[in-house]
Design a protein around this motif. Sequence first.
Motif, PDB file in Angstrom:
ATOM      1  N   ILE A   1       8.945  18.233 -10.837  1.00 45.84           N
ATOM      2  CA  ILE A   1      10.000  17.230 -10.939  1.00 45.84           C
ATOM      3  C   ILE A   1      10.687  17.022  -9.598  1.00 45.84           C
ATOM      4  CG2 ILE A   1      12.098  16.572 -12.171  1.00 45.84           C
ATOM      5  CD1 ILE A   1       9.583  16.687 -13.889  1.00 45.84           C
ATOM      6  N   LYS A   2      10.850  18.093  -8.831  1.00 44.85           N
ATOM      7  CA  LYS A   2      11.548  17.988  -7.545  1.00 44.85           C
ATOM      8  C   LYS A   2      10.809  17.058  -6.591  1.00 44.85           C
ATOM      9  CE  LYS A   2      13.499  20.785  -3.823  1.00 44.85           C
ATOM     10  NZ  LYS A   2      13.693  22.151  -3.287  1.00 44.85           N
ATOM     11  N   GLU A   3       9.492  17.222  -6.498  1.00 49.26           N
ATOM     12  CA  GLU A   3       8.711  16.356  -5.616  1.00 49.26           C
ATOM     13  C   GLU A   3       8.787  14.908  -6.079  1.00 49.26           C
ATOM     14  OE1 GLU A   3       4.151  15.968  -3.869  1.00 49.26           O
ATOM     15  OE2 GLU A   3       4.526  17.074  -5.725  1.00 49.26           O
ATOM     16  N   ALA A   4       8.677  14.680  -7.396  1.00 47.76           N
ATOM     17  CA  ALA A   4       8.747  13.326  -7.922  1.00 47.76           C
ATOM     18  C   ALA A   4      10.108  12.702  -7.642  1.00 47.76           C
ATOM     19  CB  ALA A   4       8.458  13.345  -9.421  1.00 47.76           C
ATOM     20  N   TYR A   5      11.175  13.495  -7.819  1.00 47.35           N
ATOM     21  CA  TYR A   5      12.531  12.979  -7.601  1.00 47.35           C
ATOM     22  C   TYR A   5      12.759  12.629  -6.132  1.00 47.35           C
ATOM     23  CZ  TYR A   5      17.623  12.924  -7.225  1.00 47.35           C
ATOM     24  OH  TYR A   5      18.919  12.568  -6.955  1.00 47.35           O
ATOM     25  N   ASN A   6      12.339  13.520  -5.224  1.00 45.38           N
ATOM     26  CA  ASN A   6      12.521  13.262  -3.792  1.00 45.38           C
ATOM     27  C   ASN A   6      11.727  12.038  -3.339  1.00 45.38           C
ATOM     28  OD1 ASN A   6      14.241  15.440  -3.454  1.00 45.38           O
ATOM     29  ND2 ASN A   6      12.583  16.860  -2.932  1.00 45.38           N
ATOM     30  N   THR A   7      10.517  11.884  -3.866  1.00 48.82           N
ATOM     31  CA  THR A   7       9.709  10.715  -3.516  1.00 48.82           C
ATOM     32  C   THR A   7      10.349   9.439  -4.040  1.00 48.82           C
ATOM     33  OG1 THR A   7       7.715  12.100  -3.659  1.00 48.82           O
ATOM     34  CG2 THR A   7       7.394   9.720  -3.626  1.00 48.82           C
ATOM     35  N   LEU A   8      10.904   9.512  -5.235  1.00 49.59           N
ATOM     36  CA  LEU A   8      11.574   8.345  -5.811  1.00 49.59           C
ATOM     37  C   LEU A   8      12.788   7.955  -4.981  1.00 49.59           C
ATOM     38  CD1 LEU A   8      11.767   6.292  -8.117  1.00 49.59           C
ATOM     39  CD2 LEU A   8      13.098   7.984  -9.418  1.00 49.59           C
ATOM     40  N   LYS A   9      13.530   8.952  -4.482  1.00 51.10           N
ATOM     41  CA  LYS A   9      14.685   8.657  -3.625  1.00 51.10           C
ATOM     42  C   LYS A   9      14.251   7.922  -2.365  1.00 51.10           C
ATOM     43  CE  LYS A   9      16.761  12.548  -2.938  1.00 51.10           C
ATOM     44  NZ  LYS A   9      17.796  13.496  -2.461  1.00 51.10           N
ATOM     45  N   ASP A  10      13.145   8.359  -1.755  1.00 51.60           N
ATOM     46  CA  ASP A  10      12.640   7.684  -0.559  1.00 51.60           C
ATOM     47  C   ASP A  10      12.190   6.268  -0.886  1.00 51.60           C
ATOM     48  OD1 ASP A  10      13.079   9.975   0.910  1.00 51.60           O
ATOM     49  OD2 ASP A  10      11.010  10.718   0.660  1.00 51.60           O
ATOM     50  N   LEU A  11      11.678   6.083  -2.089  1.00 49.21           N
ATOM     51  CA  LEU A  11      11.145   4.780  -2.488  1.00 49.21           C
ATOM     52  C   LEU A  11      12.245   3.758  -2.680  1.00 49.21           C
ATOM     53  CD1 LEU A  11       8.501   3.311  -3.193  1.00 49.21           C
ATOM     54  CD2 LEU A  11       8.835   4.039  -5.554  1.00 49.21           C
ATOM     55  N   ILE A  12      13.415   4.164  -3.175  1.00 50.99           N
ATOM     56  CA  ILE A  12      14.468   3.220  -3.505  1.00 50.99           C
ATOM     57  C   ILE A  12      15.541   3.111  -2.418  1.00 50.99           C
ATOM     58  CG2 ILE A  12      14.128   3.547  -5.970  1.00 50.99           C
ATOM     59  CD1 ILE A  12      16.529   5.373  -6.007  1.00 50.99           C
ATOM     60  N   LYS A  13      15.305   3.757  -1.283  1.00 52.38           N
ATOM     61  CA  LYS A  13      16.274   3.672  -0.182  1.00 52.38           C
ATOM     62  C   LYS A  13      16.389   2.233   0.304  1.00 52.38           C
ATOM     63  CE  LYS A  13      16.195   8.316   1.793  1.00 52.38           C
ATOM     64  NZ  LYS A  13      15.799   9.132   2.947  1.00 52.38           N
TER      65      LYS A  13
ATOM     66  N   ASP B  23       0.831  -1.209   0.000  1.00 50.47           N
ATOM     67  CA  ASP B  23       0.000   0.000   0.000  1.00 50.47           C
ATOM     68  C   ASP B  23       0.867   1.262   0.000  1.00 50.47           C
ATOM     69  OD1 ASP B  23      -2.249  -1.561   0.033  1.00 50.47           O
ATOM     70  OD2 ASP B  23      -2.580  -1.380   2.201  1.00 50.47           O
ATOM     71  N   TRP B  24       1.954   1.245   0.785  1.00 45.15           N
ATOM     72  CA  TRP B  24       2.848   2.405   0.853  1.00 45.15           C
ATOM     73  C   TRP B  24       3.530   2.649  -0.484  1.00 45.15           C
ATOM     74  CZ3 TRP B  24       8.239   2.897   0.414  1.00 45.15           C
ATOM     75  CH2 TRP B  24       8.753   4.143   0.790  1.00 45.15           C
ATOM     76  N   ILE B  25       4.004   1.559  -1.128  1.00 42.38           N
ATOM     77  CA  ILE B  25       4.667   1.693  -2.431  1.00 42.38           C
ATOM     78  C   ILE B  25       3.685   2.241  -3.466  1.00 42.38           C
ATOM     79  CG2 ILE B  25       5.701   0.393  -4.336  1.00 42.38           C
ATOM     80  CD1 ILE B  25       6.977  -1.439  -2.265  1.00 42.38           C
ATOM     81  N   GLU B  26       2.453   1.747  -3.430  1.00 46.55           N
ATOM     82  CA  GLU B  26       1.444   2.229  -4.379  1.00 46.55           C
ATOM     83  C   GLU B  26       1.165   3.712  -4.163  1.00 46.55           C
ATOM     84  OE1 GLU B  26      -3.172   1.274  -5.756  1.00 46.55           O
ATOM     85  OE2 GLU B  26      -2.172   0.046  -4.236  1.00 46.55           O
ATOM     86  N   ALA B  27       1.093   4.135  -2.896  1.00 49.98           N
ATOM     87  CA  ALA B  27       0.851   5.551  -2.587  1.00 49.98           C
ATOM     88  C   ALA B  27       2.013   6.414  -3.064  1.00 49.98           C
ATOM     89  CB  ALA B  27       0.636   5.732  -1.086  1.00 49.98           C
ATOM     90  N   GLN B  28       3.248   5.931  -2.882  1.00 51.79           N
ATOM     91  CA  GLN B  28       4.410   6.680  -3.328  1.00 51.79           C
ATOM     92  C   GLN B  28       4.442   6.798  -4.850  1.00 51.79           C
ATOM     93  OE1 GLN B  28       4.890   7.838  -0.209  1.00 51.79           O
ATOM     94  NE2 GLN B  28       7.021   8.001  -0.777  1.00 51.79           N
ATOM     95  N   CYS B  29       4.054   5.740  -5.533  1.00 52.62           N
ATOM     96  CA  CYS B  29       4.014   5.777  -7.002  1.00 52.62           C
ATOM     97  C   CYS B  29       2.985   6.792  -7.495  1.00 52.62           C
ATOM     98  CB  CYS B  29       3.699   4.383  -7.552  1.00 52.62           C
ATOM     99  SG  CYS B  29       5.039   3.188  -7.342  1.00 52.62           S
ATOM    100  N   LYS B  30       1.861   6.892  -6.778  1.00 50.17           N
ATOM    101  CA  LYS B  30       0.850   7.879  -7.154  1.00 50.17           C
ATOM    102  C   LYS B  30       1.386   9.293  -6.974  1.00 50.17           C
ATOM    103  CE  LYS B  30      -3.263   5.081  -6.226  1.00 50.17           C
ATOM    104  NZ  LYS B  30      -4.494   4.931  -5.380  1.00 50.17           N
ATOM    105  N   VAL B  31       2.161   9.507  -5.891  1.00 55.73           N
ATOM    106  CA  VAL B  31       2.752  10.825  -5.655  1.00 55.73           C
ATOM    107  C   VAL B  31       3.729  11.171  -6.774  1.00 55.73           C
ATOM    108  CG1 VAL B  31       4.255  12.160  -4.122  1.00 55.73           C
ATOM    109  CG2 VAL B  31       2.456  10.718  -3.166  1.00 55.73           C
TER     110      VAL B  31
END
Length: 378
Positions: free
Chosen positions: A366-378, A348-356
């Motif tokens: 782009i900045k928000e998408a990039y920062n969210t992607l960084k949190d996702l792949i940590k 559920d968390w991964i799906e929510a992050q992908c939506k963001v």
Amino acid sequence: MYGQDDEPALVHEDNVLPMSQLKRPVLPGPKETNYLVANRQAWTSLQSSCSGKHQHGVAFIVRKEISSSVISCTPISSRLISIRISARPHKLTIIQAYAPTSGHGDEEVEEFYDQLEATIAKVPRKDLMMVQGYWNAKVGPDAYENWAGTVGRFGMGDTNDRGIRLLEFAKSHCLTLANTLHPKNWSRTVTWHSPNGQVHNQIDFILVPQRFKSSINKANTRTFPGADIGSDHDLVLTTIKLKLNSKYPEAVEIFKAQVGGKFAVLSVLDNDIDTLAGNIKEVLLTTADEVLGKQQKRSKPWVTTEVLDLCDKRRELRHAKHTSHEARIQYREMNREVRKKVKAAKEDWIEAQCKVIDKGLTAGNIKEAYNTLKDLIK
């Protein structure tokens, strides 16, 4: 406070910083207000912004030491947000507004006020309600004759049509424009400067209930022209004398009662100072654990409260699993349940992050998408 369509707005109200616009993460200010970067440990932010272009948005930044007094924060639209704080003698509700600029028609202005009226209708009647923000309205000294009580004698310029609309709104709710109540230097009255530096206006106001005017520090309700906030609007500040309450008054009273009873026992014991200090520490810690419970730590962002509660139950069963065959079965079933819930929560968390990320890319953020992607792949 600021209010352009491409600039942030900020108001300092004791330990709450309402602001319009969400583009800049750094919020510097005058030394006496001790502003910090929004994502540092001293502050926590609550925001409401539009899903499309980043043209407007509103938010609050609250000092973390008073975050326990925040009852709720309600994003309403990209132009309105409210926060409710437990305080004495009345709870405090602050509504941050970002009115349409001059480029928007009267129809949109009325739509904004209709939404604001609907928001105020939901505020508990006993609350101290403040409404503040960028109004794109001029209210001058000429308004005092007909609007005494709603506005002070010390506005700036000549009142325009949107100023009249603001006064009508304020009078209907028995509010007064706090930053018109006390005479100040020109530099501490004006809130907006045109890009070419030729035009200066007061178009940002803090509205406070008339019955609480005596709680306002009128001399300290002013703009701070020296605050380097990267906008053509100046910072607007007011100070109101209130005492904040904890959201958990029952827990406080229970803690005091239990600690008092245990301290009474310690007072009759004949112990040396080191033993007494150790006993006092143990009493405080054990009583806090009994009344408040232990804080659950989340090592992963997707771990939910439900998962943490199941982990606590599994930990209890683990200690008893060797006592009987039935206890071992219960432990295994609980272990499977925990793994199932953890897997579901992570998905559920991964799906929510992908939506963001998708939302950020669609909106061009782009900045928000990039920062969210960084949190996702940590």
